[in-house]
Structure formats: structure tokens, C-alpha cells
Design an enzyme around this catalytic site. Structure first.
Site, PDB file in Angstrom:
ATOM      1  N   ARG A 283       0.810  -1.230   0.000  1.00 47.62           N
ATOM      2  CA  ARG A 283       0.000   0.000   0.000  1.00 47.62           C
ATOM      3  C   ARG A 283       0.841   1.277   0.000  1.00 47.62           C
ATOM      4  NH1 ARG A 283      -3.094  -3.387   3.203  1.00 47.62           N
ATOM      5  NH2 ARG A 283      -4.976  -4.017   2.104  1.00 47.62           N
ATOM      6  N   LYS A 305       2.723  11.460 -11.439  1.00 45.29           N
ATOM      7  CA  LYS A 305       1.913  10.507 -12.208  1.00 45.29           C
ATOM      8  C   LYS A 305       2.747   9.259 -12.436  1.00 45.29           C
ATOM      9  CE  LYS A 305      -1.119  13.199 -15.261  1.00 45.29           C
ATOM     10  NZ  LYS A 305      -1.348  13.466 -16.683  1.00 45.29           N
ATOM     11  N   GLU A 347       9.535  17.715 -25.683  1.00 41.32           N
ATOM     12  CA  GLU A 347       8.819  18.164 -24.478  1.00 41.32           C
ATOM     13  C   GLU A 347       9.312  19.552 -24.050  1.00 41.32           C
ATOM     14  OE1 GLU A 347       6.247  16.583 -23.236  1.00 41.32           O
ATOM     15  OE2 GLU A 347       6.469  14.469 -23.767  1.00 41.32           O
ATOM     16  N   LYS A 385       6.958  23.103 -16.070  1.00 38.37           N
ATOM     17  CA  LYS A 385       6.100  21.986 -15.631  1.00 38.37           C
ATOM     18  C   LYS A 385       5.731  22.149 -14.154  1.00 38.37           C
ATOM     19  CE  LYS A 385       4.807  17.345 -15.461  1.00 38.37           C
ATOM     20  NZ  LYS A 385       4.776  16.028 -16.048  1.00 38.37           N
ATOM     21  N   GLU A 395      -4.881  17.423 -12.261  1.00 41.22           N
ATOM     22  CA  GLU A 395      -5.384  17.609 -13.617  1.00 41.22           C
ATOM     23  C   GLU A 395      -6.891  17.834 -13.652  1.00 41.22           C
ATOM     24  OE1 GLU A 395      -3.285  15.172 -16.493  1.00 41.22           O
ATOM     25  OE2 GLU A 395      -4.953  15.372 -17.877  1.00 41.22           O
ATOM     26  N   ARG A 399      -3.728  21.730 -15.726  1.00 40.34           N
ATOM     27  CA  ARG A 399      -2.628  20.777 -15.955  1.00 40.34           C
ATOM     28  C   ARG A 399      -2.782  20.073 -17.298  1.00 40.34           C
ATOM     29  NH1 ARG A 399       0.177  16.211 -11.958  1.00 40.34           N
ATOM     30  NH2 ARG A 399       1.399  15.256 -13.619  1.00 40.34           N
ATOM     31  N   ASN A 403      -0.899  18.311 -21.953  1.00 47.01           N
ATOM     32  CA  ASN A 403      -1.191  17.275 -22.958  1.00 47.01           C
ATOM     33  C   ASN A 403      -1.022  17.789 -24.379  1.00 47.01           C
ATOM     34  OD1 ASN A 403      -1.789  15.227 -21.158  1.00 47.01           O
ATOM     35  ND2 ASN A 403      -3.892  15.946 -20.874  1.00 47.01           N
ATOM     36  N   HIS A 406      -0.090  15.551 -27.202  1.00 44.51           N
ATOM     37  CA  HIS A 406      -0.152  14.169 -26.723  1.00 44.51           C
ATOM     38  C   HIS A 406      -1.373  13.395 -27.212  1.00 44.51           C
ATOM     39  CE1 HIS A 406       3.197  15.355 -24.319  1.00 44.51           C
ATOM     40  NE2 HIS A 406       3.283  14.172 -23.748  1.00 44.51           N
ATOM     41  N   HIS A 410       0.120  10.361 -28.623  1.00 50.20           N
ATOM     42  CA  HIS A 410      -0.040   9.016 -28.042  1.00 50.20           C
ATOM     43  C   HIS A 410      -0.569   8.032 -29.078  1.00 50.20           C
ATOM     44  CE1 HIS A 410      -0.151   9.953 -23.430  1.00 50.20           C
ATOM     45  NE2 HIS A 410       1.071   9.851 -23.926  1.00 50.20           N
ATOM     46  N   HIS A 422       8.592   8.457 -27.781  1.00 58.39           N
ATOM     47  CA  HIS A 422       7.540   9.294 -27.208  1.00 58.39           C
ATOM     48  C   HIS A 422       7.670  10.749 -27.686  1.00 58.39           C
ATOM     49  CE1 HIS A 422       4.535  10.567 -24.321  1.00 58.39           C
ATOM     50  NE2 HIS A 422       5.358  11.516 -23.911  1.00 58.39           N
TER      51      HIS A 422
HETATM   52  N1  LIG Z   1       4.590  10.308 -15.627  1.00 55.71           N
HETATM   53  C1  LIG Z   1       4.533  11.344 -16.429  1.00 55.71           C
HETATM   54  O1  LIG Z   1       4.056  12.422 -16.064  1.00 55.71           O
HETATM   55  C2  LIG Z   1       5.086  11.211 -17.823  1.00 55.71           C
HETATM   56  C3  LIG Z   1       5.257  12.349 -18.619  1.00 55.71           C
HETATM   57  C4  LIG Z   1       5.825  12.199 -19.880  1.00 55.71           C
HETATM   58  C5  LIG Z   1       6.210  10.943 -20.331  1.00 55.71           C
HETATM   59  N2  LIG Z   1       6.022   9.873 -19.538  1.00 55.71           N
HETATM   60  C6  LIG Z   1       6.419   8.531 -19.996  1.00 55.71           C
HETATM   61  O2  LIG Z   1       7.828   8.500 -20.170  1.00 55.71           O
HETATM   62  C7  LIG Z   1       8.145   7.466 -21.088  1.00 55.71           C
HETATM   63  C8  LIG Z   1       9.193   7.946 -22.057  1.00 55.71           C
HETATM   64  O3  LIG Z   1      10.336   8.253 -21.329  1.00 55.71           O
HETATM   65  P1  LIG Z   1      11.778   8.328 -22.023  1.00 55.71           P
HETATM   66  O4  LIG Z   1      11.678   9.064 -23.272  1.00 55.71           O
HETATM   67  O5  LIG Z   1      12.698   8.789 -20.960  1.00 55.71           O
HETATM   68  O6  LIG Z   1      12.053   6.817 -22.464  1.00 55.71           O
HETATM   69  P2  LIG Z   1      12.799   5.575 -21.798  1.00 55.71           P
HETATM   70  O7  LIG Z   1      12.631   5.538 -20.347  1.00 55.71           O
HETATM   71  O8  LIG Z   1      12.370   4.393 -22.576  1.00 55.71           O
HETATM   72  O9  LIG Z   1      14.341   5.850 -22.130  1.00 55.71           O
HETATM   73  C9  LIG Z   1      14.750   5.916 -23.468  1.00 55.71           C
HETATM   74  C10 LIG Z   1      15.967   5.016 -23.729  1.00 55.71           C
HETATM   75  O10 LIG Z   1      17.127   5.626 -23.213  1.00 55.71           O
HETATM   76  C11 LIG Z   1      17.838   4.727 -22.364  1.00 55.71           C
HETATM   77  N3  LIG Z   1      18.480   5.560 -21.361  1.00 55.71           N
HETATM   78  C12 LIG Z   1      17.878   6.251 -20.374  1.00 55.71           C
HETATM   79  N4  LIG Z   1      18.752   7.040 -19.754  1.00 55.71           N
HETATM   80  C13 LIG Z   1      19.966   6.820 -20.330  1.00 55.71           C
HETATM   81  C14 LIG Z   1      21.254   7.360 -20.119  1.00 55.71           C
HETATM   82  N5  LIG Z   1      21.465   8.335 -19.236  1.00 55.71           N
HETATM   83  N6  LIG Z   1      22.257   6.897 -20.877  1.00 55.71           N
HETATM   84  C15 LIG Z   1      22.040   5.945 -21.838  1.00 55.71           C
HETATM   85  N7  LIG Z   1      20.827   5.428 -22.103  1.00 55.71           N
HETATM   86  C16 LIG Z   1      19.792   5.872 -21.342  1.00 55.71           C
HETATM   87  C17 LIG Z   1      16.781   3.794 -21.870  1.00 55.71           C
HETATM   88  O11 LIG Z   1      17.329   2.565 -21.485  1.00 55.71           O
HETATM   89  C18 LIG Z   1      15.876   3.652 -23.076  1.00 55.71           C
HETATM   90  O12 LIG Z   1      16.419   2.715 -23.962  1.00 55.71           O
HETATM   91  C19 LIG Z   1       6.839   7.065 -21.755  1.00 55.71           C
HETATM   92  O13 LIG Z   1       6.432   5.838 -21.229  1.00 55.71           O
HETATM   93  C20 LIG Z   1       5.873   8.147 -21.340  1.00 55.71           C
HETATM   94  O14 LIG Z   1       4.541   7.698 -21.268  1.00 55.71           O
HETATM   95  C21 LIG Z   1       5.480   9.978 -18.309  1.00 55.71           C
END
Ligand SMILES: NC(=O)c1ccc[n+]([C@@H]2O[C@H](COP(=O)([O-])OP(=O)(O)OC[C@H]3O[C@@H](n4cnc5c(N)ncnc54)[C@H](O)[C@@H]3O)[C@@H](O)[C@H]2O)c1
Length: 513
Positions: A283, A305, A347, A385, A395, A399, A403, A406, A410, A422
Site C-alpha cells: 500500500r 503521475k 517536451e 512543468k 489535472e 494541468r 497534454n 499528446h 499518443h 515518445h
Molecule cells: N509520468 C509522467 O508524467 C510522464 C510524462 C511524460 C512521459 N512519460 C512517460 O515516459 C516514457 C518515455 O520516457 P523516455 O523518453 O525517458 O524513455 P525511456 O525511459 O524508454 O528511455 C529511453 C531510452 O534511453 C535509455 N536511457 C535512459 N537514460 C539513459 C542514459 N542516461 N544513458 C544511456 N541510455 C539511457 C533507456 O534505457 C531507453 O532505452 C513514456 O512511457 C511516457 O509515457 C510519463
């Protein structure tokens, strides 16, 4: 404890801005002049009148040095407090100094309105202030971190100081600091300790583990903390319930309990999934985000989130569950593949469009410039942000402007089978949604073209790939969680710096080129 020292000529607003900054960062404020008066039992004007300026400066030095034993605070200094070398040495070894600076006219205007007596400027404010500034010109110019306070409110100046410091505090959903610090992972042990966080279990992915897992474990060990490491495969395809189940089992094996801490070390995928696993395990256990992609630093790690994908769509399962700390170490960006960096820049451009035209303009300078100025880019984009999620953490309204790009993005990401990253999908989505805004006359003609400029300069895609079936994209948009009463609420750009929420029923319109 390291303090934040605000310094600068009289009239720059050190005390007023200090008060606001301290409130934002949830730190105590120490106004050094007021403390001197309290300790001396008389106003500074009287100290100078009765005992001379030298005696006042001695009081200043001893009062300042006594701050070595205080908890971390925002300290508003007097306008000449660092003229003595020993004072300057002290503050530079006990924290960070921010120099507030303003034009002479601004200072005069403020000091004329100020009821507080400035004994060193009495009788001939204009003449005395001009000569004081001329005398101290080189002194003030020698401080590295400078914030120009002209033509801005104290609130805006306090925000600017947070950007310079790379230090924010979020309090609308949970209470946590978001810190940008070069080589910050070397201090993660101490940062956890000072927040009462223990028994860390690190969740990371196979790519990130190679570069940073050992570094973090070493830092934890040096703070007398043993840690466990659990590595998941990299990529969006693993942001699933199946991976969460594996993480939960790993938590059980390590003996993690409610007193423990999960460290999410990685990009947005690791942050989302490890945060979600932490929010549901027994929990809820505390978690800390160490974002290692640009996208995760400026976006995913902030706002609490967490979640996972289903085959029907992204992030359909999740929770609002804020971390206890977010630490962005800029060094992590050095090992990040360029394609991932560029993806994250989508972003950043988005944050510029939403509410920081200056950030948007910086992005038009192209990839090489951005790569050399990542610190400024990360801090500014984070600030956008944070401001939004502090106003609307769950949201309920504003907030949702985050999006932008997105809704289409998405869908494009999903239908492409995650071949598009992404950020790449968001870039395509922003352009499509800007065109939609023009068609709906929410935005004037030319906005989509203006938005394309930095995106193309940075090497991001701007067109929906022709091979993606339109009907599938529309179906994916309909499953998206932003649906309400059959219409989709889009965050549409109105101009650079302004986004509106608009309900759209005809989704075909969003895909027209
Ligand atoms: N929670 C939220 O508010 C929110 C907001 C925006 C996006 N997201 C989510 O974030 C995700 C995308 O995140 P992302 O673009 O960081 O992708 P990711 O986490 O898949 O990372 C991208 C790639 O880079 C590699 N990597 C990460 N850091 C590294 C580093 N320092 N050196 C070498 N390689 C590295 C990872 O292994 C991966 O292969 C999506 O799932 C999206 O839905 C969430």
C-alpha cells in the site's frame, strides 16, 4: 548546512524576494541585518552612529559566521556584507550566492518608496547610491550567479532564482524537492539520509544500469546504506503489468517494507513503472526519482503521475503518487544517445509553447546550441512543468495543457508500435494539433509553421507517417484517457506561450495535413 545567500546593492529586494523564495523552497528566512539588530539590541543606524561603521562590519562578520550552525536557510545579506574577504570566503564555502542586480533608476525608485532607513545612503540618496555603485562595480560584477530584477515582480524574481539554483520544492501533491545538480548522484546517499529515507532498492533498466548503478550504490554505501538493485529490460514495450509483477516479487525478495525506499533510476519508462510499483507495494512505499533522460528530467519525473500501458493504450493504469525527491544529474545526459536527447527536446519545445516563449526561442537556435546549453534548457523547462502542476496537481483543469501534442502523439506512438519514440510522436502531435487549432480558428494562421521551425531545427519529425492507418489513429485517440462525453478535449496552442483546452468531436480534422 549549505545556505542560499541573496546579495546585491541596496534596493534590489533581497529581503522581499528572500521571503518569497524561502516560502517556495520551504526553508527558513534569515535577514542578516535584522539578526544583527536583534543581537545588538539596537537598530543598525544607531550602531553606526554610536560605534562607527567598522564596529557594524565586525558585528556583521560574527553574525554571518554564526550561521554555520544553522539549518539550511535563505539568507538575505546587507548590500556590503561580502566586501570583506573573510565574509565572502565564508559564504562561498557555506552555500551558494545569488547576486541580485538592477539599473540605478530601478534602485532609486524602490529606495524612495522604502520606509526602511538606510544609514549609509541618508541625506543624498541619488548621489550616495551612484557613488556606492561605482565604487562597488567590480565587486558586484565578480559574482557568477546574477539575476536581473528590473521590470519583474518579486514572484518572478524568486522563480528566476530557483531556475538559476536548479532547486524547486513541490507541495501541491506531497512535499518534495526537485534538484538539478551536476554529479548529483555522487551525493544521493546524503540526500536520502537528510530526508529520513532508508533501505533503498534501485529499479533501473539494462542500459542505465551499465552507467550509473554502481555509482549510486557507492554513494549509498558511503552514507552507510546497503542497497539492492533490480534491472528490467529497456523500452516502452516493458511498461506492463507483467514487469510490475516482477518488480513486486523483487521487492519481496529484498525484504523491502514500508520503511524502505524505491529509487527509480532511468528514463520515463522506469520512473513510471517503478513509481507505480512503489505506490502499490504494501500500500505504498517512499520513492525517489533519478531521471536519466532529458524527457524524464523535464517532464515524466515531475508531478507524481505513475503508471503502465495496456495493449489498448498508453498509461491506462496508474496512480497519482508523488516521489520524496527528484534528482536530475546533468552528467546522465552525456551517455544518453542523441536520438533520445532529441526526443526529449520535443517536451522542452512543448513547455516553451505552453508558457515560456523565451525557452521556445532558445530552441530555435538549433541542436548544437542546445547541446552546449543543456543546463539552462533543463532548468527552464522543469520550471514550466512545476508551475503548472503546482497550480493543478490532479489535472482538474489547467494541468491538461501539458497534454499539448499528446492526443495525436499518443495515438501515433501506439499505432506505430512504439517505433516512434515518445518525444518524436509528441513532436508530430504538436504540429498536427497546431494545424487543428488553425482550422478551428483557435490560433491564427502561421502558428503551426512557427512551431515546426524549432522542431525541424532540432531534428524532430513533424508529419504523421503516411503508412499509419487513419482509422487506427482515430480509434487510439478515442481510447485515450482525455475523452469526456464522446468528445476529446485537446490542449491546443493559441500562440507561443498560451494553450487552451478545446473539445473536439470531429477527429478526422486532427489528422488532415
Ligand atoms: N509520468 C509522467 O508524467 C510522464 C510524462 C511524460 C512521459 N512519460 C512517460 O515516459 C516514457 C518515455 O520516457 P523516455 O523518453 O525517458 O524513455 P525511456 O525511459 O524508454 O528511455 C529511453 C531510452 O534511453 C535509455 N536511457 C535512459 N537514460 C539513459 C542514459 N542516461 N544513458 C544511456 N541510455 C539511457 C533507456 O534505457 C531507453 O532505452 C513514456 O512511457 C511516457 O509515457 C510519463
Amino acid at each position: 548546512m549549505p545556505h542560499i545567500f541573496l546579495y546585491g546593492p541596496p534596493g534590489t529586494g533581497k529581503s522581499t524576494i528572500g521571503k518569497i523564495l524561502a516560502r517556495y523552497l520551504k526553508l527558513p528566512l534569515i535577514d542578516l541585518d535584522r539578526l544583527i539588530e536583534k543581537n545588538a539590541g539596537m537598530p543598525i543606524s544607531l550602531i553606526i552612529e554610536q560605534q562607527g561603521e567598522l564596529m557594524f562590519r565586525n558585528f556583521e562578520t560574527s553574525t554571518l559566521k554564526a550561521l554555520a550552525d544553522e539549518t539550511e536557510s535563505v539568507v538575505a545579506l546587507g548590500g556590503g556584507a561580502l566586501l570583506r574577504d573573510e565574509n565572502r570566503l565564508f559564504v562561498e564555502s557555506h552555500g551558494k550566492v545569488i547576486l541580485l542586480i538592477a539599473k540605478l533608476e530601478t534602485l532609486l525608485e524602490r529606495l524612495n518608496q522604502d520606509s526602511m532607513k538606510r544609514p549609509l545612503l541618508s541625506d543624498d540618496l541619488d548621489g550616495k547610491l551612484s557613488s556606492l555603485l561605482a565604487k562597488r562595480y567590480e565587486h558586484y560584477a565578480s559574482f557568477t550567479n546574477q539575476v536581473y530584477v528590473d521590470a519583474k515582480t518579486s514572484d518572478q524574481n524568486a522563480l528566476q532564482i530557483q531556475i538559476v539554483l536548479g532547486r524547486f520544492h513541490l507541495s501541491a501533491m506531497g512535499e518534495y524537492d526537485a534538484i538539478v545538480r551536476d554529479h548529483g548522484v555522487d551525493q544521493i546517499g546524503e540526500l536520502l539520509k537528510s530526508r529520513g529515507l532508508h533501505n533503498p532498492v534501485i529499479v533501473t533498466d539494462e542500459n542505465v544500469a551499465k552507467f550509473y548503478a554502481e555509482k549510486i550504490m557507492t554513494s549509498l554505501r558511503s552514507a552507510d546504506m546497503d542497497s539492492h538493485l533490480f534491472t528490467i529490460p529497456a523500452g516502452e514495450g516493458y511498461k506492463t503489468l507483467d514487469t510490475v509483477r516482477q518488480i513486486w516479487h523483487a521487492f519481496l525478495k529484498t525484504g523491502l517494507d514500508r520503511q524502505g525506499t524505491v529509487i527509480a533510476l532511468g528514463g520515463g519508462v522506469v520512473g513510471d513503472i517503478a513509481g507505480f510499483a512503489a505506490s502499490t507495494f504494501v500500500r505504498g512505499v517512499s520513492w525517489v526519482g533519478i531521471p536519466t533522460t532529458l524527457l524524464a528530467m523535464v517532464d515524466a519525473s515531475l508531478g507524481g503521475k505513475t503508471g503502465i500501458d495496456l495493449s489498448e493504450g498508453k498509461n491506462l493504469i496508474g496512480s497519482f503518487y508523488p516521489p520524496k525527491l527528484v534528482l536530475a544529474d546533468l552528467q546522465a545526459l552525456k551517455s544518453l544517445p542523441e536520438t533520445e536527447l532529441i526526443s526529449g527536446l520535443a517536451e522542452v519545445v512543448k513547455h516553451g509553447i505552453i508558457s515560456d516563449p523565451q525557452l521556445f526561442n532558445l530552441c530555435t537556435r538549433g541542436l548544437d546550441w542546445v547541446k552546449c546549453n543543456l543546463e539552462e534548457i533543463v532548468k527552464r523547462a522543469m520550471a514550466v512543468k512545476i508551475k503548472i502542476i503546482e497550480e493543478d496537481p490532479y489535472e482538474r483543469g489547467f494541468r491538461a495543457t501539458l497534454n499539448l501534442g499528446h492526443t495525436v502523439g499518443h495515438a501515433v506512438e501506439l499505432v506505430s508500435g512504439f517505433r516512434l519514440r515518445h518525444g518524436e510522436a509528441v513532436s508530430i502531435g504538436m504540429v498536427a494539433e497546431a494545424k487543428l487549432a488553425e482550422r478551428l480558428t483557435v490560433a491564427g494562421k502561421g502558428l503551426s509553421e512557427a512551431i515546426c521551425e524549432p522542431l525541424s531545427e532540432l531534428g524532430l519529425p513533424i508529419h504523421i507517417p503516411k503508412e499509419l492507418p487513419r482509422e487506427e489513429l482515430i480509434r487510439a485517440m478515442r481510447v485515450d484517457k482525455k475523452k469526456s462525453n464522446g468528445v476529446i478535449r485537446f490542449a491546443l496552442p493559441v500562440e507561443i506561450g498560451k494553450v487552451d483546452l478545446v473539445d473536439v468531436a470531429d477527429l478526422e480534422m486532427a489528422l488532415e495535413d
